[in-house]
Structures are given as C-alpha cells and as structure tokens.
Design a protein around this motif. Structure first.
Motif, mmCIF file in Angstrom:
data_model
loop_
_atom_site.group_PDB
_atom_site.id
_atom_site.type_symbol
_atom_site.label_atom_id
_atom_site.label_comp_id
_atom_site.label_asym_id
_atom_site.label_seq_id
_atom_site.Cartn_x
_atom_site.Cartn_y
_atom_site.Cartn_z
ATOM 1 N N THR A 50 0.831 -1.208 0.000
ATOM 2 C CA THR A 50 0.000 0.000 0.000
ATOM 3 C C THR A 50 0.866 1.258 0.000
ATOM 4 O O THR A 50 0.596 2.218 -0.730
ATOM 5 C CB THR A 50 -0.943 0.003 1.221
ATOM 6 N N ILE A 51 1.923 1.254 0.824
ATOM 7 C CA ILE A 51 2.847 2.391 0.880
ATOM 8 C C ILE A 51 3.545 2.574 -0.469
ATOM 9 O O ILE A 51 3.682 3.697 -0.966
ATOM 10 C CB ILE A 51 3.886 2.178 2.002
ATOM 11 N N TRP A 52 3.974 1.507 -1.068
ATOM 12 C CA TRP A 52 4.636 1.588 -2.377
ATOM 13 C C TRP A 52 3.671 2.103 -3.448
ATOM 14 O O TRP A 52 4.069 2.835 -4.359
ATOM 15 C CB TRP A 52 5.190 0.214 -2.784
ATOM 16 N N THR A 53 2.402 1.733 -3.334
ATOM 17 C CA THR A 53 1.413 2.201 -4.311
ATOM 18 C C THR A 53 1.253 3.711 -4.238
ATOM 19 O O THR A 53 1.221 4.408 -5.267
ATOM 20 C CB THR A 53 0.057 1.507 -4.085
ATOM 21 N N LYS A 54 1.172 4.249 -3.010
ATOM 22 C CA LYS A 54 1.070 5.700 -2.846
ATOM 23 C C LYS A 54 2.354 6.384 -3.310
ATOM 24 O O LYS A 54 2.326 7.460 -3.922
ATOM 25 C CB LYS A 54 0.799 6.045 -1.375
ATOM 26 N N TRP A 55 3.485 5.751 -3.038
ATOM 27 C CA TRP A 55 4.776 6.289 -3.487
ATOM 28 C C TRP A 55 4.815 6.371 -5.006
ATOM 29 O O TRP A 55 5.284 7.355 -5.576
ATOM 30 C CB TRP A 55 5.892 5.397 -2.951
ATOM 31 N N MET A 56 4.277 5.357 -5.666
ATOM 32 C CA MET A 56 4.211 5.364 -7.131
ATOM 33 C C MET A 56 3.381 6.555 -7.622
ATOM 34 O O MET A 56 3.763 7.238 -8.580
ATOM 35 C CB MET A 56 3.601 4.052 -7.637
ATOM 36 N N GLU A 109 8.223 2.988 -14.159
ATOM 37 C CA GLU A 109 9.563 2.703 -13.636
ATOM 38 C C GLU A 109 9.502 2.223 -12.185
ATOM 39 O O GLU A 109 10.308 1.390 -11.766
ATOM 40 C CB GLU A 109 10.452 3.934 -13.786
ATOM 41 N N VAL A 110 8.551 2.751 -11.419
ATOM 42 C CA VAL A 110 8.352 2.273 -10.039
ATOM 43 C C VAL A 110 7.894 0.821 -10.057
ATOM 44 O O VAL A 110 8.365 -0.004 -9.253
ATOM 45 C CB VAL A 110 7.329 3.148 -9.284
ATOM 46 N N MET A 111 6.982 0.493 -10.956
ATOM 47 C CA MET A 111 6.495 -0.884 -11.084
ATOM 48 C C MET A 111 7.688 -1.828 -11.336
ATOM 49 O O MET A 111 7.787 -2.900 -10.736
ATOM 50 C CB MET A 111 5.506 -0.990 -12.240
ATOM 51 N N LYS A 112 8.580 -1.418 -12.219
ATOM 52 C CA LYS A 112 9.732 -2.249 -12.588
ATOM 53 C C LYS A 112 10.649 -2.461 -11.379
ATOM 54 O O LYS A 112 11.086 -3.580 -11.105
ATOM 55 C CB LYS A 112 10.485 -1.567 -13.738
ATOM 56 N N LEU A 152 4.374 -4.719 -7.240
ATOM 57 C CA LEU A 152 3.161 -3.976 -7.578
ATOM 58 C C LEU A 152 2.567 -4.579 -8.848
ATOM 59 O O LEU A 152 3.280 -4.943 -9.773
ATOM 60 C CB LEU A 152 3.488 -2.493 -7.791
ATOM 61 N N ASN A 153 1.235 -4.661 -8.881
ATOM 62 C CA ASN A 153 0.578 -5.356 -9.981
ATOM 63 C C ASN A 153 -0.491 -4.488 -10.644
ATOM 64 O O ASN A 153 -0.633 -3.294 -10.329
ATOM 65 C CB ASN A 153 -0.036 -6.671 -9.485
#
Length: 303
Positions: free
Chosen positions: A180-186, A221-224, A233-234
């Motif tokens: 969830t944190i990574w999703t917001k960061w993206m 690029e964040v996804m990668k 992340l999906n």
C-alpha cells in the motif's frame, strides 16, 4: 487498549486537517507539538480550516504531556528534527504513526523508537492547500494505516482505528501495508513530480495527454523497481492509482507543486531520489525519473 491523548507534530496542510477533527473530539487531550517561534505562532494565530477557526493546545518538547498516539506529519527532510522534538514525550506505550510521503520514514522512526509500536501510514485523496494559517480541504481524505501486515489487527492498530472512527476520520487498514505504501509512493513519483515541473493543477495534468503520459512513464519505472525489490506492484495497484488520479478535484495542487510555488525545499530526494538509488542497486535504468529528479533539483537551486 484505549487511546485518550493524541498529539501531532507537523502543522502543514495534512497535520492541520486531522488536527481539526481530533481537537474537536479530544479538546485539551489533543495537542500540536511545536517549539519556539512555531509554538508562539500557533498559539497566537490559531488555524483556519475551510474558514472555521480553531485553536488547538500546543505543547513543547519538555512539557508534561504523554500522548497515547503521536502522528507525524512533517516533511521527510524534517524527520530527524521531529524525532528530537518528540523523544521526551514518547512514553513506554506511545504508538507512533507516520503519514509522511515515500517509503523510508517508518523505518527511520522505528530505529529511533525501538521499543514502541510504529505504524505505517499515509493520507490519500487529501487535496488540502495551506496558505499561512488557512487551510482549504474540499473533500474527505482517507488515512490508510497499520502494521506491515494486518490479516488480524493488533491491539494498537485497533485502538488507533477506534479513535479515528470517534473523530470521524475516514480510515482503512490494509492487509499488506508495505504494498500500500509503495502504491502511494508510485502515485507521488508520477503526479507530484510532473505537476511540480509543469506547475500544473490536477485538472491541467488530467486534461493534457503529454503530461499524463509522463506521469504514467514515471510510475511504470516504479512498477519495474518494485518487482526487483520483491514488492511486486501489480495491475490492481496500477488501477487503484488511476482511480485516485481520476477522482482528484481539478483545481487541487500536489504538495510538491505547493512547495515549488512557495520556493520551499521539496521531497524529491524521497521520491525519484530514493527510486534512483534502489534502481541502481538492482541494475535497472529509470531514465524518466532521472530527468524529473534533475529538473526539480535545478528548480530548487534557482529559486
């Protein structure tokens, strides 16, 4: 476990929005943590949310006020100072919740307060704009928070959820807060940075295909990098970010754009700066974010 006293450190737009509701509920059992001139200014001028004035209690680092919950809403580059400011107010059972952007703040706080429960957290759909001591917040923002994994809520997470519910603060606890944190960061890496270099409101970004393409390329690029880091992340995370972007008020501005407009230091080191470091560790190229990073750093140097 019951939370009776709450404090916030960080009287920016996000901190003020939640301070309003907590102050209304808890009165003298809620306080801002501030020192020196910042404390004096808050006490003398108060704050306005959507035109309504409120004057929360303000405590300094050495006051006898032991909150059950401290919410940290400073900027990332202010975090070390904030840790010094709160350390004498943190009791054995104090829960600490970070709402800072990016993916590193919780770990920094946990390192400083090893014996305390330190929760992951973020604020989404918060379109607050702060000018002086006046904050405008057009919609109902949501706090997403919890331990790293929350298949079953811990006693501390449940206590925080209860106080948020009592204060009528929209909140969600996700099973996987890391993702969830990574999703917001993206989202921040795409939208905040592109808005800052183009000086565009949410509406202008959404109506300009070239800007939207830049937002999406930065986020790809964040996804990668997320896959290389085991976060993975999906498509579901991607779609949730697109839904947030589509829902934003056209006249709203990202926090990074507000920083640029006011010639303040930005959090770019914690957005593309952190991403670039992680990408290099894994031998991944992130050219869009390297351009965004350099562009924003140049803006800061030429204020």
């Amino acid at each position: 476990m019951k939370i009776n006293k709450v404090a916030i450190i960080g009287a920016g737009a996000i901190g003020c929005v939640y301070a309003y509701k907590l102050n209304k509920l808890l009165k003298d059992d809620f306080a801002f943590i501030a020192n020196g001139k910042r404390k004096d200014r808050l006490e003398q001028e108060g704050l306005y949310l959507n035109g309504e004035k409120f004057c929360p209690k303000v405590v300094s680092s050495n006051d006898d006020f032991k909150p059950d919950l401290i919410i940290v809403t400073v900027k990332n580059y202010q975090l070390q100072d904030a840790i010094e400011d709160i350390k004498n107010l943190v009791g054995n059972n104090t829960i600490i919740l970070t709402l800072l952007n990016g993916i590193v703040a919780r770990d920094v706080l946990k390192e400083a307060f090893k014996d305390n429960q330190v929760l992951y957290g973020l604020a989404i759909k918060i379109e607050a704009v702060k000018v002086g001591n006046k904050i405008t917040q057009p919609n109902s923002a949501i706090i997403q928070f919890g331990d790293a994994y929350n298949k079953e809520m811990s006693e501390g997470v449940l206590a925080v959820k209860n106080i948020f519910n009592d204060a009528k603060i929209n909140n969600q606890v996700f099973e996987d807060m890391i993702k969830t944190i990574w999703t917001k960061w993206m989202l921040n890496i795409g939208l905040n940075q592109v808005s800052a270099i183009s000086e565009a409101t949410y509406g202008v970004v959404k109506e300009t295909p070239e800007l939207l393409e830049l937002v999406n390329k930065a986020m790809m690029e964040v996804m990668k990098v997320s896959k290389a880091c085991g976060i993975n992340l999906n498509h579901e995370n991607w779609e949730s970010v697109q839904d947030v972007i589509n829902s934003l008020d056209g006249f709203g501005k990202t926090s990074m754009l507000q920083d640029v407009e006011n010639k303040r230091k930005t959090e770019v080191d914690y957005f593309s700066g952190t991403l670039i470091k992680k990408a290099r560790e894994h031998g991944i190229e992130v050219p869009v974010n390297e351009v965004l990073y350099n562009f924003i750093k140049a803006k800061e140097k030429n204020y």
